[in-house]
Design a protein around this motif. Structure first.
Motif, PDB file in Angstrom:
ATOM      1  N   VAL A  81       3.520  -8.633 -19.043  1.00  0.00           N
ATOM      2  CA  VAL A  81       2.343  -8.922 -18.227  1.00  0.00           C
ATOM      3  C   VAL A  81       1.809  -7.638 -17.590  1.00  0.00           C
ATOM      4  CG1 VAL A  81       3.109 -11.275 -17.664  1.00  0.00           C
ATOM      5  CG2 VAL A  81       3.643  -9.402 -16.096  1.00  0.00           C
ATOM      6  N   ALA A  82       0.579  -7.727 -17.149  1.00  0.00           N
ATOM      7  CA  ALA A  82      -0.044  -6.732 -16.274  1.00  0.00           C
ATOM      8  C   ALA A  82      -0.728  -7.545 -15.180  1.00  0.00           C
ATOM      9  CB  ALA A  82      -1.048  -5.876 -17.034  1.00  0.00           C
ATOM     10  N   VAL A  83      -1.054  -6.906 -14.066  1.00  0.00           N
ATOM     11  CA  VAL A  83      -1.622  -7.615 -12.923  1.00  0.00           C
ATOM     12  C   VAL A  83      -2.883  -6.905 -12.455  1.00  0.00           C
ATOM     13  CG1 VAL A  83      -1.212  -8.280 -10.504  1.00  0.00           C
ATOM     14  CG2 VAL A  83       0.622  -8.515 -12.194  1.00  0.00           C
ATOM     15  N   VAL A  84      -3.878  -7.704 -12.088  1.00  0.00           N
ATOM     16  CA  VAL A  84      -5.108  -7.178 -11.495  1.00  0.00           C
ATOM     17  C   VAL A  84      -5.284  -7.844 -10.133  1.00  0.00           C
ATOM     18  CG1 VAL A  84      -7.606  -6.934 -11.699  1.00  0.00           C
ATOM     19  CG2 VAL A  84      -6.164  -6.828 -13.753  1.00  0.00           C
ATOM     20  N   LEU A  85      -5.363  -7.028  -9.103  1.00  0.00           N
ATOM     21  CA  LEU A  85      -5.600  -7.499  -7.744  1.00  0.00           C
ATOM     22  C   LEU A  85      -7.070  -7.273  -7.432  1.00  0.00           C
ATOM     23  CD1 LEU A  85      -2.506  -5.711  -6.121  1.00  0.00           C
ATOM     24  CD2 LEU A  85      -2.625  -8.059  -7.012  1.00  0.00           C
ATOM     25  N   ALA A  86      -7.848  -8.329  -7.422  1.00  0.00           N
ATOM     26  CA  ALA A  86      -9.277  -8.223  -7.141  1.00  0.00           C
ATOM     27  C   ALA A  86      -9.492  -8.488  -5.652  1.00  0.00           C
ATOM     28  CB  ALA A  86     -10.054  -9.241  -7.967  1.00  0.00           C
ATOM     29  N   ARG A  87     -10.269  -7.620  -5.012  1.00  0.00           N
ATOM     30  CA  ARG A  87     -10.511  -7.781  -3.578  1.00  0.00           C
ATOM     31  C   ARG A  87     -11.745  -7.001  -3.170  1.00  0.00           C
ATOM     32  NH1 ARG A  87      -9.610  -3.082  -1.595  1.00  0.00           N
ATOM     33  NH2 ARG A  87      -7.886  -1.746  -2.164  1.00  0.00           N
ATOM     34  N   PRO A  88     -12.297  -7.335  -1.997  1.00  0.00           N
ATOM     35  CA  PRO A  88     -13.463  -6.583  -1.528  1.00  0.00           C
ATOM     36  C   PRO A  88     -13.065  -5.177  -1.094  1.00  0.00           C
ATOM     37  CG  PRO A  88     -12.876  -8.306   0.049  1.00  0.00           C
ATOM     38  CD  PRO A  88     -11.936  -8.419  -1.112  1.00  0.00           C
ATOM     39  N   GLY A  89     -14.044  -4.326  -0.990  1.00  0.00           N
ATOM     40  CA  GLY A  89     -13.811  -2.970  -0.500  1.00  0.00           C
ATOM     41  C   GLY A  89     -13.552  -1.976  -1.609  1.00  0.00           C
ATOM     42  N   ALA A  90     -13.208  -0.780  -1.165  1.00  0.00           N
ATOM     43  CA  ALA A  90     -12.917   0.312  -2.094  1.00  0.00           C
ATOM     44  C   ALA A  90     -11.610   0.017  -2.835  1.00  0.00           C
ATOM     45  CB  ALA A  90     -12.815   1.623  -1.329  1.00  0.00           C
ATOM     46  N   PRO A  91     -11.477   0.511  -4.067  1.00  0.00           N
ATOM     47  CA  PRO A  91     -10.274   0.221  -4.845  1.00  0.00           C
ATOM     48  C   PRO A  91      -9.067   1.091  -4.488  1.00  0.00           C
ATOM     49  CG  PRO A  91     -11.745   1.555  -6.143  1.00  0.00           C
ATOM     50  CD  PRO A  91     -12.471   1.243  -4.857  1.00  0.00           C
ATOM     51  N   GLU A  92      -9.221   2.004  -3.550  1.00  0.00           N
ATOM     52  CA  GLU A  92      -8.070   2.824  -3.170  1.00  0.00           C
ATOM     53  C   GLU A  92      -6.970   1.904  -2.631  1.00  0.00           C
ATOM     54  OE1 GLU A  92     -10.793   5.267  -4.395  1.00  0.00           O
ATOM     55  OE2 GLU A  92     -11.284   4.013  -2.686  1.00  0.00           O
ATOM     56  N   PRO A  93      -5.736   2.109  -3.066  1.00  0.00           N
ATOM     57  CA  PRO A  93      -4.637   1.220  -2.681  1.00  0.00           C
ATOM     58  C   PRO A  93      -4.409   1.186  -1.173  1.00  0.00           C
ATOM     59  CG  PRO A  93      -3.945   2.701  -4.438  1.00  0.00           C
ATOM     60  CD  PRO A  93      -5.300   3.153  -3.990  1.00  0.00           C
ATOM     61  N   THR A  94      -4.236  -0.014  -0.673  1.00  0.00           N
ATOM     62  CA  THR A  94      -3.911  -0.241   0.732  1.00  0.00           C
ATOM     63  C   THR A  94      -2.422  -0.576   0.832  1.00  0.00           C
ATOM     64  OG1 THR A  94      -4.301  -2.618   0.612  1.00  0.00           O
ATOM     65  CG2 THR A  94      -6.222  -1.207   1.126  1.00  0.00           C
ATOM     66  N   PRO A  95      -1.866  -0.560   2.027  1.00  0.00           N
ATOM     67  CA  PRO A  95      -0.465  -0.998   2.170  1.00  0.00           C
ATOM     68  C   PRO A  95      -0.251  -2.417   1.638  1.00  0.00           C
ATOM     69  CG  PRO A  95      -1.132   0.188   4.127  1.00  0.00           C
ATOM     70  CD  PRO A  95      -2.375   0.017   3.285  1.00  0.00           C
ATOM     71  N   ARG A  96      -1.220  -3.299   1.817  1.00  0.00           N
ATOM     72  CA  ARG A  96      -1.104  -4.675   1.305  1.00  0.00           C
ATOM     73  C   ARG A  96      -1.073  -4.680  -0.228  1.00  0.00           C
ATOM     74  NH1 ARG A  96       0.777  -9.245   0.500  1.00  0.00           N
ATOM     75  NH2 ARG A  96      -0.612 -10.981   0.185  1.00  0.00           N
ATOM     76  N   ASP A  97      -1.885  -3.849  -0.868  1.00  0.00           N
ATOM     77  CA  ASP A  97      -1.852  -3.750  -2.331  1.00  0.00           C
ATOM     78  C   ASP A  97      -0.479  -3.306  -2.806  1.00  0.00           C
ATOM     79  OD1 ASP A  97      -4.621  -4.356  -2.461  1.00  0.00           O
ATOM     80  OD2 ASP A  97      -5.153  -2.226  -2.375  1.00  0.00           O
ATOM     81  N   LEU A  98       0.082  -2.316  -2.139  1.00  0.00           N
ATOM     82  CA  LEU A  98       1.396  -1.806  -2.525  1.00  0.00           C
ATOM     83  C   LEU A  98       2.474  -2.856  -2.304  1.00  0.00           C
ATOM     84  CD1 LEU A  98       1.048   1.801  -1.072  1.00  0.00           C
ATOM     85  CD2 LEU A  98       0.645   1.023  -3.422  1.00  0.00           C
ATOM     86  N   GLU A  99       2.344  -3.621  -1.233  1.00  0.00           N
ATOM     87  CA  GLU A  99       3.292  -4.703  -0.970  1.00  0.00           C
ATOM     88  C   GLU A  99       3.199  -5.773  -2.064  1.00  0.00           C
ATOM     89  OE1 GLU A  99       3.313  -8.331   2.150  1.00  0.00           O
ATOM     90  OE2 GLU A  99       3.227  -6.332   3.059  1.00  0.00           O
TER      91      GLU A  99
END
Length: 138
Positions: A81-99
């Motif tokens: 598998v691969a994963v795509v996290l779609a969300r508002p804002g800039a695509p730079e990773p946030t702590p929540r993305d890393l979590e």
């Protein structure tokens, strides 16, 4: 990268190929899913080619639910598998993305699923997240 930049033969390449992954993530993550927030699991063939994208229902990113979902995939012979996290804002990773990436890595490791890549699809762009501990081994 944007989906318009995908090479013509992208469907014959592994979804995580550097010339392909961010474009595929951009194609899968709709404008609405980016504004609302969504998680996609890209089911892949053993050779890494895209089999089917699956949008996870809201609230299913808990470790237990992810492990059950991934375990069910393995019962149907899907181990990549691969994963795509779609969300508002800039695509730079946030702590929540890393979590969220870490939760997916752990669930994949626990179920024998290979996590090939994770991307953040933000407003009008996509960024690939570098794996914390490498891809989970099958």
């Amino acid at each position: 990268m944007h989906f318009e930049d995908l090479p013509r033969d992208w469907a014959q390449r592994p979804v995580t190929h550097p010339d392909v992954f961010e474009g595929v993530a951009d194609l899968i993550a709709t404008d609405r899913s980016r504004s609302d927030g969504a998680t996609y699991v890209l089911l892949c063939h053993p050779n890494g080619r895209l089999l089917q994208p699956v949008r996870l229902p809201e609230g299913t990113e808990t470790p237990d639910v992810l492990r059950r979902f991934l375990a069910e995939l393995t019962r149907h012979e899907v181990h990549d598998v691969a994963v795509v996290l779609a969300r508002p804002g800039a695509p730079e990773p946030t702590p929540r993305d890393l979590e969220r990436r870490d939760v997916f890595e752990a669930a994949c490791r626990d179920t024998g699923v290979r996590l090939h890549a994770v991307a953040v699809a933000g407003h009008d762009d996509v960024r690939t997240l570098v794996p914390e501990s490498g891809c989970a081994a099958a």
